[in-house]
Design an enzyme around this catalytic site. Structure first.
Site, PDB file in Angstrom:
ATOM      1  N   CYS A  84      20.958  27.377   2.573  1.00  0.00           N
ATOM      2  CA  CYS A  84      21.950  27.386   2.427  1.00  0.00           C
ATOM      3  C   CYS A  84      22.750  28.561   3.554  1.00  0.00           C
ATOM      4  CB  CYS A  84      22.464  27.686   0.983  1.00  0.00           C
ATOM      5  SG  CYS A  84      23.966  28.644   0.907  1.00  0.00           S
ATOM      6  N   ASP A 466      41.753   7.351  34.155  1.00  0.00           N
ATOM      7  CA  ASP A 466      41.296   6.829  35.313  1.00  0.00           C
ATOM      8  C   ASP A 466      41.477   5.325  35.146  1.00  0.00           C
ATOM      9  OD1 ASP A 466      39.957   6.511  37.525  1.00  0.00           O
ATOM     10  OD2 ASP A 466      38.374   5.769  36.519  1.00  0.00           O
TER      11      ASP A 466
END
Length: 769
Positions: A84, A466
């Site tokens: 944790c 493109d």
């Protein structure tokens, strides 16, 4: 055009190598109260940590000194209790004060800590970690750490805690026994259910860290000191249950990605030196080995088909809904499913470097790249928690001291305030939403390289694209040939094919492939040179030739009105025109046409529906650019662009106040991709560079994934805002109820647990979209 090292295209300034772009870095500092990072999913090993055990972080690097010394070495430790960010923060603060420790790398998934140091031994490190109540087990250098074993927890302590808390409440309410009996029952309940919380809370306080364990320990202890035994027991029991439910509810988000890890079989059928086929562990299969896969089996390793043909379900990798035909020479990916026929393939990547393995690694890292909202919440909680503690202390002291209020009442209200003001719901609201969004994107074949991009996608209002390989298929064919010099009519196609054969760009390949059936004599090209965005030149039989686009002809001063007319007529049809020239002028003209993907039209329509404008940027001529743009409905098209021109186009849009995304698949797109808010790499499956460096990698050629990503990003941003507002509003309401004296401690725990679960379930909605 260009050779294998420098791929340029006549007329597109673009290639098919995937973009080379700087990897975006994000700092990962210490985390407050838990949950500020969410890791790649792993089994939930423990439910001991409030709002933490279910939100382990991705590997995070913490630099403690400005530079690493030459004599530094790396030591690794397995820390079973480190699952944790709460433990991570404690360890980071502790080791950060230890002389000689220069860098820490936390892998909370595997519970492994890497320490770069120049200490003579590791004892100071293990002792420092031991002082935090954790055990650090040194790992052998160079040996991969095994997966941590699940931590088994007995159910009876929690059951005993619940029964004790309920019994204490009932006895106290009915006056069935003396107060000391209620106290003993409550104490048994608290110790059986909350001993771990107390232990972690004490360690946190010793290290000046006000995390949730510390806050809850203070609240329960305070309730005991003022004689509220039943409530103290009920608060501790409800807190333990809340974190357990929270952990279980988060499993769904974790498992959405952890399922990727189960896709690859552990065994593969491998051809041996004696000609036999033997089942072998995939980790031991060498590169180049020949593997057989039967119909219905999952492919174990990346490779290239060397025998057979079949259809492959690639949905786990690319998100494609339909199976893909595969035959000799085609790539196959680990984790995909062979459907129809038997295949044999040569292994092209080790098990730990397959496309699937890189995707999993990328998703792990993505969860460490925190979104802006998550970073804001993390910083807010670091300030919020100590401020709330001081405020609660003031509530307990000031009214009785200066206003004549009853001490008992205001101390009790202060304790309720401590419980309800816990920032867990606020902190956990962002990581669960981000991990759900990342998982939802991965299912669609969209690899998002961090929460910052997942959250930021909703801001895009302009998308630059493109052309070749993005809007079109990128597989053009030669459609026209026109001799411009009768004396070179016989030799021009062979010369052009020789120059074009030095490039792997689709336009070059179209010219080279058109010459294959004509059996031209192979010509040797000397002094070959690529001319970025314009073409190439080289010497054949001592004569210098150029093969390039309209721009190149203009630069060489070899254009004429008659040639312009021919070029204009072909370019107006959407064709790319390439010319072969010698020192005297043009020798021949070649026209090449590419076809538009059907998915491009639909993708542009969907983008417009989302309010996103589109701009095509290509090195191809303006007429071709406009013709292709008109076919798919793109708002604006610009042609004859060099890589720097594409970058300038992005800059211009920024100056106009737009938030711009860029889609491409080539090295020449890299400047524009890097400058854009988000760079999208097309067809990233199996390509190391694209997967490792793209902001967002589309695992196939489907442009429709971009509007899907933007929609997901908008949903993610919306849910993040909802969760933060929900957490703050409910806490504000309950704080008012607390000041009015109407709230109890167990009600506060219910409120905190309720809002935590609400934000978790709200975040999980992304998995259903």
């Amino acid at each position: 055009m260009s050779d294998s090292q420098h791929t340029h295209k006549p007329g597109d300034g673009h290639d098919h190598s995937h973009k080379l772009q700087p990897v975006h870095k994000h700092s990962h500092g210490g985390d407050s109260c838990c949950g500020s990072k969410v890791a790649a999913p792993a089994p939930v090993h423990s439910h001991e940590d409030s709002c933490c055990s279910s939100t382990a972080a991705a590997p995070a690097l913490v630099q403690l000194s400005e530079k690493t010394s030459a004599d530094a070495r790396l030591s690794s430790f397995r820390i079973e209790a480190m699952d944790c960010p709460t433990e991570q923060t404690l360890i980071q603060n502790k080791l950060g004060k230890l002389a000689g420790v220069q860098q820490l790398e936390f892998n909370l998934i595997n519970r492994v800590l890497g320490v770069t140091h120049n200490l003579p031994g590791t004892e100071p490190i293990t002792e420092a970690i031991k002082s935090l109540g954790m055990h650090a087990e040194p790992l052998e250098a160079g040996v991969e750490a095994p997966a941590p074993a699940p931590v088994k927890k007995h159910w009876w302590p929690l059951a005993l805690s619940g029964v004790g808390a309920l019994a204490a409440e009932v006895i106290h309410f009915t006056n069935a026994a003396p107060t000391w009996v209620v106290a003993i029952i409550a104490l048994v309940s608290i110790l059986s259910g909350g001993l771990t919380t107390y232990k972690k809370g004490w360690i946190a306080l010793k290290n000046r860290n006000l995390n949730i364990n510390a806050l809850m320990s203070i609240a329960v202890t305070g309730a005991i000191l003022i004689g509220q035994w039943p409530e103290a027991a009920m608060v501790m029991f409800l807190f333990t249950v809340a974190e357990l439910i929270e952990a279980r509810s988060l499993d769904r988000a974790r498992n959405a990605i952890s399922g990727l890890m189960q896709m690859t079989p552990e065994q593969a059928t491998v051809l041996q030196a004696d000609g036999s086929w033997i089942e072998q562990d995939v980790k031991s299969v060498e590169l180049g080995a020949r593997v057989r896969v039967k119909p219905g089996e999952r492919i174990a390793l990346d490779g290239e088909v060397v025998s057979g043909s079949s259809t492959i379900d690639q949905a786990p990798i690319t998100g494609e809904s339909l199976p893909v035909e595969k035959t000799v020479g085609d790539k196959v990916f680990a984790g995909t499913i062979n459907q129809a026929g038997s295949l044999e393939y040569a292994v092209s990547a080790a098990a730990n470097n397959s496309t699937l393995a890189r995707i999993i690694h990328a998703v792990e890292q993505a969860q460490g790249a925190r979104a802006p909202t998550q970073r804001f919440v993390d910083q807010f909680s670091k300030i919020y928690t100590p401020v709330v503690f001081v405020f609660a202390l003031a509530v307990a002291i000031i009214p009785p001291l200066f206003m004549g209020a009853v001490w008992f009442d205001w101390i009790y209200r202060a304790l309720v305030l401590l419980v309800v003001a816990c920032p867990c719901a606020l902190v956990i609201s962002t990581p669960v939403t981000i991990v759900s969004g990342l998982a939802a994107a991965a299912r669609k074949g969209i690899l998002v390289k961090g929460g910052v991009y997942l959250e930021g996608g909703f801001k895009l209002d302009y998308l630059a694209l493109d052309k070749t390989g993005t809007i079109t298929h990128g597989k053009p064919v030669q459609t026209d040939y026109l001799s411009l010099d009768p004396t070179a009519d016989a030799s021009a196609p062979a010369i052009a094919a020789a120059l074009a054969g030095r490039s792997d760009h689709p336009v070059s390949l179209a010219i080279a492939n058109a010459a294959v059936d004509k059996n031209f004599q192979a010509l040797t090209v000397d002094n070959f040179e690529a001319l970025g965005g314009r073409g190439v030149k080289g010497q054949i039989n001592g004569q210098t030739y150029h093969l390039g686009n309209h721009r190149l002809v203009e630069e060489l001063g070899l254009c004429s009105p008659a040639l312009e007319e021919k070029l204009f007529a072909l370019e107006k049809q959407g064709k790319s025109v390439v010319l072969l020239l010698d020192s005297s002028g043009p020798l021949a003209l070649f026209a090449v046409a590419d076809t538009v993907k059907e998915t491009s039209r639909e993708a542009i329509r969907q983008l417009h529906e989302l309010g996103v404008k589109t701009l095509m940027l290509t090195g191809d001529n303006v007429h071709t650019a406009q013709a292709i743009a008109a076919q798919v409905g793109i708002d604006e098209a610009r042609g004859d662009l060099l890589p720097t021109d594409k970058l300038q186009a992005i800059e211009d849009l920024y100056k106009q106040g737009h938030r711009v995304g860029m889609v491409g698949d080539g090295i020449n797109d890299a400047p524009a991709l890097a400058r854009a808010e988000i760079g999208f790499a097309m067809a990233a499956a199996g390509t190391d560079t694209a997967i490792e460096t793209a902001d967002v990698a589309l695992m196939d050629d489907d442009l429709r994934k971009i509007p899907a990503f933007i929609s997901l990003s908008r949903n993610t941003a919306s849910i993040l805002k909802q969760n933060i507002a929900l957490a703050l509003v409910i806490k504000a309401i309950f704080l008012a109820v607390t000041f009015a004296g109407l709230a109890t401690m167990w009600m506060a725990v219910f409120a905190d647990m309720g809002v935590s679960l609400l934000v978790v379930f709200n975040g999980l909605r992304l998995l259903r979209k």
